[in-house]
Design a protein around this motif. Structure first.
Motif, mmCIF file in Angstrom:
data_model
loop_
_atom_site.group_PDB
_atom_site.id
_atom_site.type_symbol
_atom_site.label_atom_id
_atom_site.label_comp_id
_atom_site.label_asym_id
_atom_site.label_seq_id
_atom_site.Cartn_x
_atom_site.Cartn_y
_atom_site.Cartn_z
ATOM 1 N N LEU A 153 -0.350 21.079 -3.469
ATOM 2 C CA LEU A 153 -0.223 20.572 -4.832
ATOM 3 C C LEU A 153 0.488 19.228 -4.781
ATOM 4 O O LEU A 153 1.516 19.089 -4.105
ATOM 5 C CB LEU A 153 0.572 21.557 -5.689
ATOM 6 C CG LEU A 153 0.082 23.004 -5.676
ATOM 7 C CD1 LEU A 153 0.974 23.868 -6.559
ATOM 8 C CD2 LEU A 153 -1.371 23.101 -6.105
ATOM 9 N N MET A 154 -0.045 18.237 -5.504
ATOM 10 C CA MET A 154 0.489 16.878 -5.447
ATOM 11 C C MET A 154 0.643 16.282 -6.831
ATOM 12 O O MET A 154 -0.220 16.475 -7.683
ATOM 13 C CB MET A 154 -0.456 15.973 -4.657
ATOM 14 C CG MET A 154 -0.736 16.413 -3.250
ATOM 15 S SD MET A 154 -2.075 15.482 -2.504
ATOM 16 C CE MET A 154 -3.455 16.567 -2.850
ATOM 17 N N CYS A 155 1.729 15.550 -7.012
ATOM 18 C CA CYS A 155 1.910 14.799 -8.236
ATOM 19 C C CYS A 155 2.772 13.589 -7.923
ATOM 20 O O CYS A 155 3.897 13.726 -7.438
ATOM 21 C CB CYS A 155 2.564 15.648 -9.317
ATOM 22 S SG CYS A 155 2.550 14.844 -10.945
ATOM 23 N N GLY A 156 2.220 12.415 -8.172
ATOM 24 C CA GLY A 156 2.945 11.182 -7.898
ATOM 25 C C GLY A 156 2.064 9.995 -8.194
ATOM 26 O O GLY A 156 0.971 10.136 -8.751
ATOM 27 N N PRO A 157 2.509 8.818 -7.787
ATOM 28 C CA PRO A 157 1.709 7.612 -8.024
ATOM 29 C C PRO A 157 0.329 7.738 -7.376
ATOM 30 O O PRO A 157 0.222 8.232 -6.242
ATOM 31 C CB PRO A 157 2.535 6.507 -7.356
ATOM 32 C CG PRO A 157 3.921 7.044 -7.268
ATOM 33 C CD PRO A 157 3.771 8.533 -7.123
ATOM 34 N N PRO A 158 -0.723 7.309 -8.064
ATOM 35 C CA PRO A 158 -2.077 7.448 -7.515
ATOM 36 C C PRO A 158 -2.239 6.882 -6.105
ATOM 37 O O PRO A 158 -2.895 7.500 -5.268
ATOM 38 C CB PRO A 158 -2.943 6.692 -8.526
ATOM 39 C CG PRO A 158 -2.184 6.812 -9.811
ATOM 40 C CD PRO A 158 -0.736 6.764 -9.422
ATOM 41 N N ILE A 159 -1.611 5.747 -5.817
ATOM 42 C CA ILE A 159 -1.772 5.166 -4.481
ATOM 43 C C ILE A 159 -1.121 6.044 -3.415
ATOM 44 O O ILE A 159 -1.613 6.152 -2.289
ATOM 45 C CB ILE A 159 -1.259 3.708 -4.425
ATOM 46 C CG1 ILE A 159 -1.781 3.030 -3.167
ATOM 47 C CG2 ILE A 159 0.254 3.656 -4.516
ATOM 48 C CD1 ILE A 159 -1.720 1.533 -3.195
ATOM 49 N N MET A 160 -0.028 6.701 -3.758
ATOM 50 C CA MET A 160 0.617 7.616 -2.807
ATOM 51 C C MET A 160 -0.314 8.778 -2.481
ATOM 52 O O MET A 160 -0.454 9.183 -1.320
ATOM 53 C CB MET A 160 1.928 8.137 -3.385
ATOM 54 C CG MET A 160 2.665 9.109 -2.485
ATOM 55 S SD MET A 160 4.169 9.738 -3.283
ATOM 56 C CE MET A 160 3.824 11.478 -3.267
ATOM 57 N N LEU A 161 -0.967 9.298 -3.505
ATOM 58 C CA LEU A 161 -1.863 10.436 -3.294
ATOM 59 C C LEU A 161 -3.109 10.027 -2.515
ATOM 60 O O LEU A 161 -3.486 10.683 -1.545
ATOM 61 C CB LEU A 161 -2.256 11.052 -4.638
ATOM 62 C CG LEU A 161 -1.107 11.527 -5.536
ATOM 63 C CD1 LEU A 161 -1.664 12.205 -6.782
ATOM 64 C CD2 LEU A 161 -0.158 12.438 -4.807
ATOM 65 N N SER A 162 -3.741 8.909 -2.913
ATOM 66 C CA SER A 162 -5.016 8.526 -2.295
ATOM 67 C C SER A 162 -4.864 7.882 -0.919
ATOM 68 O O SER A 162 -5.727 8.055 -0.066
ATOM 69 C CB SER A 162 -5.793 7.584 -3.217
ATOM 70 O OG SER A 162 -5.111 6.353 -3.377
ATOM 71 N N LYS A 163 -3.786 7.158 -0.690
ATOM 72 C CA LYS A 163 -3.616 6.454 0.590
ATOM 73 C C LYS A 163 -2.686 7.177 1.557
ATOM 74 O O LYS A 163 -2.711 6.917 2.757
ATOM 75 C CB LYS A 163 -3.067 5.035 0.361
ATOM 76 C CG LYS A 163 -3.948 4.157 -0.491
ATOM 77 C CD LYS A 163 -5.209 3.784 0.228
ATOM 78 C CE LYS A 163 -6.003 2.777 -0.599
ATOM 79 N NZ LYS A 163 -7.324 2.563 -0.083
ATOM 80 N N GLY A 164 -1.836 8.062 1.049
ATOM 81 C CA GLY A 164 -0.886 8.753 1.912
ATOM 82 C C GLY A 164 -1.151 10.236 2.041
ATOM 83 O O GLY A 164 -1.457 10.736 3.122
ATOM 84 N N CYS A 165 -1.069 10.945 0.931
ATOM 85 C CA CYS A 165 -1.129 12.410 0.958
ATOM 86 C C CYS A 165 -2.487 12.961 1.387
ATOM 87 O O CYS A 165 -2.573 13.744 2.343
ATOM 88 C CB CYS A 165 -0.773 12.973 -0.412
ATOM 89 S SG CYS A 165 0.873 12.513 -0.978
#
Length: 182
Positions: A153-165
């Motif tokens: 489960l993820m919630c945070g800035p879109p770039i963190m999710l798409s480029k990191g997580c």
């Protein structure tokens, strides 16, 4: 406090609220219920029932809110055997919302809840957690391995999710179907 350098006049919502006059009103909606934790690892995503024994949770900044709500519900139910591993990323130590509660949970429920922090911009000299950004190696060390009973489960800035997580989780063989972003 001074505004952060990336948002010298505040974010869009902050600017809007700041421009309101006393007596003005706003309508706020949410959460809208895409994810609904029921109990004992059972949850629904868009009304489809799923089951997990393990949740890996990744929160960035105020994205701690939905992850913390789910963790709180799991921990509140003593018969719920679901376990949670949370990675909480922020810019600096003062941005770690609800840290005292999270640390208390880790002590009170050591077999059900663990938390790891990541700071990207600044950190105290005695910082014992991670610095920089979320990454594959961190997830491999802190998270439960992929499996039919493990959801991310993820919630945070879109770039963190798409480029990191998401890329890091996929490198570790977590399926896209096991990932949910709030």
């Amino acid at each position: 406090p001074p505004a952060p350098p990336r948002f010298p006049i505040g974010g869009k919502m902050s600017q809007y609220l700041d421009a309101m006059s006393v007596g003005d009103t706003i309508d706020i909606k949410g959460p809208v219920g895409e994810f609904d934790y029921l109990s004992n690892g059972k949850f629904k995503i868009d009304h489809e029932t799923h089951l997990a024994t393990k949740f890996n949770m990744i929160s960035g900044g105020t994205g701690i809110t939905p992850c913390m709500q789910i963790a709180a519900e799991i921990l509140r139910q003593s018969e719920d055997k679901t376990v949670v591993s949370l990675v909480f990323a922020c810019r600096n130590v003062n941005d770690l919302l609800m840290r005292e509660t999270l640390d208390d949970w880790a002590v009170k429920y050591p077999n059900k809840f663990k938390v790891h922090y990541v700071l990207s911009d600044s950190w105290p000299d005695d910082w014992k957690f991670s610095t920089g950004f979320v990454n594959r190696d961190m997830f491999e060390k802190e998270f439960y391995p992929p499996g039919d009973d493990c959801y991310n489960l993820m919630c945070g800035p879109p770039i963190m999710l798409s480029k990191g997580c998401q890329p890091a989780l996929q490198e570790l063989k977590h399926s896209r179907a096991s990932m949910f972003s709030f």
